[in-house]
Design a protein around this motif. Structure first.
Motif, PDB file in Angstrom:
ATOM      1  N   ARG A  61     -14.292  -0.237 -11.102  1.00  0.00           N
ATOM      2  CA  ARG A  61     -13.465  -0.296 -12.061  1.00  0.00           C
ATOM      3  C   ARG A  61     -12.324   0.583 -11.819  1.00  0.00           C
ATOM      4  O   ARG A  61     -11.392   0.618 -12.466  1.00  0.00           O
ATOM      5  N   GLY A  62     -12.373   1.023 -10.597  1.00  0.00           N
ATOM      6  CA  GLY A  62     -11.126   1.825 -10.145  1.00  0.00           C
ATOM      7  C   GLY A  62     -11.197   3.226 -10.374  1.00  0.00           C
ATOM      8  O   GLY A  62     -10.090   3.910  -9.921  1.00  0.00           O
ATOM      9  N   TYR A  63     -12.212   3.765 -10.613  1.00  0.00           N
ATOM     10  CA  TYR A  63     -12.242   5.201 -11.049  1.00  0.00           C
ATOM     11  C   TYR A  63     -12.528   5.945  -9.795  1.00  0.00           C
ATOM     12  O   TYR A  63     -12.970   5.249  -8.675  1.00  0.00           O
ATOM     13  N   HIS A  64     -12.078   7.130  -9.488  1.00  0.00           N
ATOM     14  CA  HIS A  64     -12.489   7.909  -8.303  1.00  0.00           C
ATOM     15  C   HIS A  64     -13.717   8.881  -8.783  1.00  0.00           C
ATOM     16  O   HIS A  64     -13.762   9.427  -9.669  1.00  0.00           O
ATOM     17  N   VAL A  65     -14.653   8.463  -7.872  1.00  0.00           N
ATOM     18  CA  VAL A  65     -16.078   8.959  -8.120  1.00  0.00           C
ATOM     19  C   VAL A  65     -16.794   9.392  -7.076  1.00  0.00           C
ATOM     20  O   VAL A  65     -16.539   9.041  -5.928  1.00  0.00           O
ATOM     21  N   VAL A  66     -17.578  10.639  -7.093  1.00  0.00           N
ATOM     22  CA  VAL A  66     -18.482  11.285  -6.119  1.00  0.00           C
ATOM     23  C   VAL A  66     -19.631  11.068  -6.662  1.00  0.00           C
ATOM     24  O   VAL A  66     -19.950  11.456  -7.718  1.00  0.00           O
ATOM     25  N   GLY A  67     -20.868  10.812  -5.744  1.00  0.00           N
ATOM     26  CA  GLY A  67     -22.258  10.821  -6.190  1.00  0.00           C
ATOM     27  C   GLY A  67     -22.926  12.095  -5.342  1.00  0.00           C
ATOM     28  O   GLY A  67     -22.453  12.072  -4.295  1.00  0.00           O
ATOM     29  N   LEU A  68     -23.847  12.502  -6.153  1.00  0.00           N
ATOM     30  CA  LEU A  68     -24.559  13.753  -5.256  1.00  0.00           C
ATOM     31  C   LEU A  68     -26.111  13.436  -5.748  1.00  0.00           C
ATOM     32  O   LEU A  68     -26.388  13.068  -6.777  1.00  0.00           O
ATOM     33  N   ASP A  69     -26.986  13.673  -4.776  1.00  0.00           N
ATOM     34  CA  ASP A  69     -28.425  13.602  -4.923  1.00  0.00           C
ATOM     35  C   ASP A  69     -29.298  14.472  -4.050  1.00  0.00           C
ATOM     36  O   ASP A  69     -28.587  14.384  -2.909  1.00  0.00           O
ATOM     37  N   LEU A  70     -30.163  14.602  -4.272  1.00  0.00           N
ATOM     38  CA  LEU A  70     -31.095  15.336  -3.420  1.00  0.00           C
ATOM     39  C   LEU A  70     -31.952  14.673  -2.442  1.00  0.00           C
ATOM     40  O   LEU A  70     -32.250  15.130  -1.443  1.00  0.00           O
ATOM     41  N   SER A  71     -31.998  13.338  -2.818  1.00  0.00           N
ATOM     42  CA  SER A  71     -32.921  12.445  -2.026  1.00  0.00           C
ATOM     43  C   SER A  71     -32.025  11.723  -1.086  1.00  0.00           C
ATOM     44  O   SER A  71     -31.036  10.846  -1.278  1.00  0.00           O
ATOM     45  N   LYS A  72     -32.325  11.927   0.193  1.00  0.00           N
ATOM     46  CA  LYS A  72     -31.658  11.374   1.375  1.00  0.00           C
ATOM     47  C   LYS A  72     -31.921   9.863   1.461  1.00  0.00           C
ATOM     48  O   LYS A  72     -31.078   9.148   1.956  1.00  0.00           O
ATOM     49  N   VAL A  73     -33.004   9.346   0.982  1.00  0.00           N
ATOM     50  CA  VAL A  73     -33.535   7.916   1.147  1.00  0.00           C
ATOM     51  C   VAL A  73     -32.807   7.385  -0.011  1.00  0.00           C
ATOM     52  O   VAL A  73     -32.099   6.230   0.394  1.00  0.00           O
ATOM     53  N   LEU A  74     -32.421   7.827  -1.055  1.00  0.00           N
ATOM     54  CA  LEU A  74     -31.742   6.923  -2.203  1.00  0.00           C
ATOM     55  C   LEU A  74     -30.377   7.050  -1.842  1.00  0.00           C
ATOM     56  O   LEU A  74     -29.583   6.188  -2.035  1.00  0.00           O
ATOM     57  N   LEU A  75     -29.684   8.087  -1.432  1.00  0.00           N
ATOM     58  CA  LEU A  75     -28.400   8.208  -0.772  1.00  0.00           C
ATOM     59  C   LEU A  75     -28.288   7.299   0.316  1.00  0.00           C
ATOM     60  O   LEU A  75     -26.876   6.689   0.386  1.00  0.00           O
ATOM     61  N   THR A  76     -29.153   7.116   1.257  1.00  0.00           N
ATOM     62  CA  THR A  76     -28.973   6.009   2.329  1.00  0.00           C
ATOM     63  C   THR A  76     -28.819   4.687   1.586  1.00  0.00           C
ATOM     64  O   THR A  76     -27.915   3.736   2.143  1.00  0.00           O
ATOM     65  N   HIS A  77     -29.482   4.266   0.356  1.00  0.00           N
ATOM     66  CA  HIS A  77     -29.284   2.997   0.114  1.00  0.00           C
ATOM     67  C   HIS A  77     -28.001   3.031  -0.729  1.00  0.00           C
ATOM     68  O   HIS A  77     -27.225   1.740  -0.889  1.00  0.00           O
ATOM     69  N   ALA A  78     -27.661   4.167  -1.370  1.00  0.00           N
ATOM     70  CA  ALA A  78     -26.311   3.965  -1.981  1.00  0.00           C
ATOM     71  C   ALA A  78     -25.283   3.815  -1.012  1.00  0.00           C
ATOM     72  O   ALA A  78     -24.179   2.913  -1.346  1.00  0.00           O
ATOM     73  N   VAL A  79     -25.072   4.452   0.113  1.00  0.00           N
ATOM     74  CA  VAL A  79     -23.999   4.241   1.115  1.00  0.00           C
ATOM     75  C   VAL A  79     -24.091   2.830   1.590  1.00  0.00           C
ATOM     76  O   VAL A  79     -23.141   2.206   1.617  1.00  0.00           O
ATOM     77  N   LYS A  80     -25.503   2.374   1.763  1.00  0.00           N
ATOM     78  CA  LYS A  80     -25.264   0.735   2.215  1.00  0.00           C
ATOM     79  C   LYS A  80     -24.918  -0.006   1.021  1.00  0.00           C
ATOM     80  O   LYS A  80     -24.005  -0.958   1.641  1.00  0.00           O
ATOM     81  N   ASP A  81     -25.125  -0.062  -0.232  1.00  0.00           N
ATOM     82  CA  ASP A  81     -24.584  -0.835  -1.173  1.00  0.00           C
ATOM     83  C   ASP A  81     -23.056  -0.710  -1.490  1.00  0.00           C
ATOM     84  O   ASP A  81     -22.411  -1.564  -2.080  1.00  0.00           O
ATOM     85  N   ALA A  82     -22.545   0.579  -1.149  1.00  0.00           N
ATOM     86  CA  ALA A  82     -21.146   0.898  -1.331  1.00  0.00           C
ATOM     87  C   ALA A  82     -20.327  -0.045  -0.562  1.00  0.00           C
ATOM     88  O   ALA A  82     -19.495  -0.531  -0.711  1.00  0.00           O
ATOM     89  N   GLY A  83     -20.731  -0.532   0.636  1.00  0.00           N
ATOM     90  CA  GLY A  83     -20.146  -1.608   1.573  1.00  0.00           C
ATOM     91  C   GLY A  83     -18.698  -1.002   1.765  1.00  0.00           C
ATOM     92  O   GLY A  83     -18.428  -0.072   2.437  1.00  0.00           O
ATOM     93  N   GLU A  84     -17.679  -1.671   1.561  1.00  0.00           N
ATOM     94  CA  GLU A  84     -16.254  -0.969   2.098  1.00  0.00           C
ATOM     95  C   GLU A  84     -15.780  -0.245   0.773  1.00  0.00           C
ATOM     96  O   GLU A  84     -14.613   0.321   0.986  1.00  0.00           O
ATOM     97  N   LEU A  85     -16.320   0.011  -0.312  1.00  0.00           N
ATOM     98  CA  LEU A  85     -15.818   0.842  -1.391  1.00  0.00           C
ATOM     99  C   LEU A  85     -15.914   2.466  -0.748  1.00  0.00           C
ATOM    100  O   LEU A  85     -16.682   2.902  -0.343  1.00  0.00           O
ATOM    101  N   ALA A  86     -14.734   3.117  -0.762  1.00  0.00           N
ATOM    102  CA  ALA A  86     -14.806   4.359  -0.362  1.00  0.00           C
ATOM    103  C   ALA A  86     -15.188   5.479  -1.428  1.00  0.00           C
ATOM    104  O   ALA A  86     -14.596   5.936  -1.878  1.00  0.00           O
ATOM    105  N   VAL A  87     -16.536   5.574  -1.550  1.00  0.00           N
ATOM    106  CA  VAL A  87     -17.136   6.303  -2.518  1.00  0.00           C
ATOM    107  C   VAL A  87     -17.910   7.430  -1.594  1.00  0.00           C
ATOM    108  O   VAL A  87     -18.914   7.143  -0.754  1.00  0.00           O
TER     109      VAL A  87
END
Length: 243
Positions: A61-87
């Motif tokens: 939607r164009g917002y500047h957002v940062v994600g934080l989590d304790l699970s490295k497994v779930l964060l790995t999926h988040a990074v993969k799903d982000a693709g070219e989004l600079a999150v």
């Protein structure tokens, strides 16, 4: 011994909670953006972001957002799903946020990513950290289970199958905690996990928020926006930091 939340949020978690979809997150983010009056230049923290369902919907939607989590497994999926989004996706403990004071305009804590700690003081510390990293006038949204609904509607046992994986869930109340034992069986064998969340009613949550310096301004019983009742599935509290 590791705490339950250090063991449960791995690859099997994605199977157990497969029903939580990105389509749902898109609808919920629409409500969040209106309720919090999100602005183009807001910096948003998605606290306990998991695989980034809401983080990425906000970013799209164009917002500047940062994600934080304790699970490295779930964060790995988040990074993969982000693709070219600079999150930015950051590994961290919600009790000790790796951010400077007054960094964010908005903090979101969604889908019962609270009450993980047995000690009330640890749960209170999470709210203090939210207040610390919010700018003066910054807004927050806390989305939590409704204790009365959980107690009245608890399903003691259930079994289902997801893509050839057998999932057995046993649920019970232990004092102020709602507990779940999860048994997963597939061709690789059997794995067991446990969840244990401290339940608070809306009055207790509001007292904790106020103690942390977070004013409560809006209250909803779901993302549909109805008032909180004993039959509501959720407690959604919205407000701003008192600075």
């Amino acid at each position: 011994m590791p705490s339950w939340y250090e063991e449960s949020f791995g690859e099997d978690y994605l199977i157990v909670y497969k029903h939580r979809t990105r389509e749902d997150a898109i609808c919920e983010v629409g409500k969040i953006s209106r309720w919090l009056h999100l602005r183009e230049n807001d910096l948003i923290l998605d606290l306990c972001c998991g695989t980034g369902r809401h983080t990425l919907s906000l970013a799209k939607r164009g917002y500047h957002v940062v994600g934080l989590d304790l699970s490295k497994v779930l964060l790995t999926h988040a990074v993969k799903d982000a693709g070219e989004l600079a999150v930015p996706f950051i590994h961290g403990d919600m009790r000790y946020l790796p951010f400077v004071d007054e960094m964010f305009d908005v903090v979101l804590n969604l889908f019962t990513s609270f009450g993980y700690f047995s000690d009330d003081e640890d749960n209170q510390q999470v709210l203090r950290e939210i207040a610390r990293v919010l700018k003066p006038g910054g807004r927050y949204l806390l989305d939590f289970l409704n204790k009365s609904y959980v107690v009245q509607n608890l399903v003691p046992k259930s079994e289902r199958e997801e893509d050839g994986v057998r999932i057995r869930e046993e649920r019970w109340i232990d004092g102020d905690f709602v507990c779940k034992a999860i048994t997963i069986t597939d061709e690789s064998g059997t794995r067991r996990y446990q969840e244990r969340v401290k339940m608070y009613d809306s009055g207790q949550l509001e007292q904790m928020l106020e103690k942390a310096g977070l004013n409560v301004e809006k209250r909803y019983g779901s993302f549909a926006g109805e008032p909180i009742q004993s039959s509501s599935k959720r407690i959604i509290l919205i407000g701003c930091v008192n600075k």
